[in-house]
Design a protein around this motif. Structure first.
Motif, PDB file in Angstrom:
ATOM      1  N   ASN A 201       0.724  -1.328  -0.384  1.00 51.06           N
ATOM      2  CA  ASN A 201      -0.017   0.332  -0.176  1.00 51.06           C
ATOM      3  C   ASN A 201       1.090   0.762  -0.036  1.00 51.06           C
ATOM      4  OD1 ASN A 201      -3.047  -1.210   0.701  1.00 51.06           O
ATOM      5  ND2 ASN A 201      -1.480  -1.772   2.161  1.00 51.06           N
ATOM      6  N   ASP A 207      -3.937   9.699   3.223  1.00 50.53           N
ATOM      7  CA  ASP A 207      -4.228   8.476   3.897  1.00 50.53           C
ATOM      8  C   ASP A 207      -3.065   8.749   5.324  1.00 50.53           C
ATOM      9  OD1 ASP A 207      -5.048   7.480   2.218  1.00 50.53           O
ATOM     10  OD2 ASP A 207      -2.923   6.921   0.794  1.00 50.53           O
ATOM     11  N   TYR A 240      -7.699   1.626   7.983  1.00 57.18           N
ATOM     12  CA  TYR A 240      -7.218   1.787   6.876  1.00 57.18           C
ATOM     13  C   TYR A 240      -7.458   1.436   5.504  1.00 57.18           C
ATOM     14  CZ  TYR A 240      -4.165   1.836   2.594  1.00 57.18           C
ATOM     15  OH  TYR A 240      -3.190   1.887   1.679  1.00 57.18           O
ATOM     16  N   TYR A 241      -8.507   0.058   5.320  1.00 54.84           N
ATOM     17  CA  TYR A 241      -8.796  -1.359   4.626  1.00 54.84           C
ATOM     18  C   TYR A 241     -10.224  -0.874   4.714  1.00 54.84           C
ATOM     19  CZ  TYR A 241      -3.919  -3.516   3.294  1.00 54.84           C
ATOM     20  OH  TYR A 241      -2.671  -3.762   3.479  1.00 54.84           O
ATOM     21  N   GLN A 243     -11.917   2.196   5.307  1.00 56.82           N
ATOM     22  CA  GLN A 243     -12.029   3.481   4.467  1.00 56.82           C
ATOM     23  C   GLN A 243     -11.943   2.770   2.745  1.00 56.82           C
ATOM     24  OE1 GLN A 243     -13.657   5.610   7.051  1.00 56.82           O
ATOM     25  NE2 GLN A 243     -12.034   7.126   5.179  1.00 56.82           N
ATOM     26  N   LYS A 244     -10.342   2.319   2.445  1.00 61.42           N
ATOM     27  CA  LYS A 244     -10.156   2.172   1.343  1.00 61.42           C
ATOM     28  C   LYS A 244     -11.706   1.303   1.080  1.00 61.42           C
ATOM     29  CE  LYS A 244      -6.660   4.748   0.480  1.00 61.42           C
ATOM     30  NZ  LYS A 244      -6.377   5.514  -0.186  1.00 61.42           N
ATOM     31  N   GLU A 247     -14.351   2.939  -0.180  1.00 63.18           N
ATOM     32  CA  GLU A 247     -13.955   4.545  -1.531  1.00 63.18           C
ATOM     33  C   GLU A 247     -14.333   3.324  -2.420  1.00 63.18           C
ATOM     34  OE1 GLU A 247      -9.674   6.203  -1.289  1.00 63.18           O
ATOM     35  OE2 GLU A 247      -9.769   6.575   0.434  1.00 63.18           O
TER      36      GLU A 247
END
Length: 249
Positions: A201, A207, A240-241, A243-244, A247
């Protein structure tokens, strides 16, 4: 190696007279300090003797040496207390005395760019105490080391790896957070980012800021101090994952 801090009255004198001494900060040596201060030596010897050290001054871009210099400075001075490392007299003493040559290298002051504000910011504390510790070029090195150093790890500076590029901006963003004064939290944030990047990543500026925002929000919901470094790191990675994924959807 003996170090020296600045006397109270000397600190008051030099800080109040920057407008008259500004150009002297371009000098290759610090003899002018002893000439200006007529009440004896402006410095007192620091009671703790530290290992000999030399800061890295090898790059044409001085900011690129911050990564190495965190390791050098903190390793040499990790025996000082947080209270001593929060004292303007200590860093002003090193800036004007023992580490004068480094300050000339790091600050890149010239006839064209020197200002009173730059002198105050680089050689003294020019803001509130917390911000000054991270903005001052010497105290910043120590405090980053203090907040990321992990004595239990075979690689105690591992959390520093993400700071290698764009050091100053990343440091200011991270340590402006209300919760990253805790070494466990700071290491968790940076270790999570390093693990994410090691898994392919690319953690860009947005980020990075989102992770800091998440930790601030999380700190308003739970007591972060109750989490272990691994627990908090895992929460950050999970966020984080999530959020991704959001998106992409």
């Amino acid at each position: 190696m003996k170090l020296h801090f600045m006397r109270d009255d000397a600190l008051t004198y030099f800080k109040a007279n920057v407008q008259y001494n500004c150009r002297n900060y371009l000098n290759l040596d610090n003899h002018w300090i002893f000439e200006k201060y007529t009440e004896g030596s402006p410095f007192l010897e620091f009671k703790l003797e530290v290992p000999n050290f030399e800061l890295d001054m090898t790059s044409e871009r001085p900011e690129n040496t911050d990564y190495n210099n965190v390791k050098i400075l903190y390793s040499a001075l990790k025996g000082i207390s947080d209270t001593q490392a929060s004292d303007e007299r200590f860093w002003a003493g090193l800036s004007h005395g023992d580490l004068w040559d480094f300050m000339q290298y790091r600050c890149k002051l010239t006839n064209e760019n020197i200002t009173e504000n730059k002198v105050l910011t680089n050689f003294f504390f020019n803001y509130g105490n917390k911000r000054s510790l991270i903005v001052n070029p010497l105290s910043r090195l120590w405090w980053v080391g203090r907040l990321i150093f992990d004595e239990t790890s075979s690689n105690p500076y591992r959390a520093l790896e993400y700071m290698k590029i764009d050091f100053g901006t990343k440091v200011l963003s991270l340590f402006s957070s209300n919760y990253t004064n805790n070494p466990v939290i700071t290491r968790a944030v940076l270790s999570a980012i390093i693990d994410l990047e090691n898994n392919g990543n690319k953690i860009g500026r947005n980020d990075y800021l989102e992770i800091i925002r998440y930790v601030n929000v999380l700190g308003g919901i739970i007591v972060l101090d109750y989490l272990s470094e691994v627990e908090l790191k895992n929460k950050i990675i999970k966020h984080y994952y999530e959020q991704k994924k959001g998106e992409i959807v």
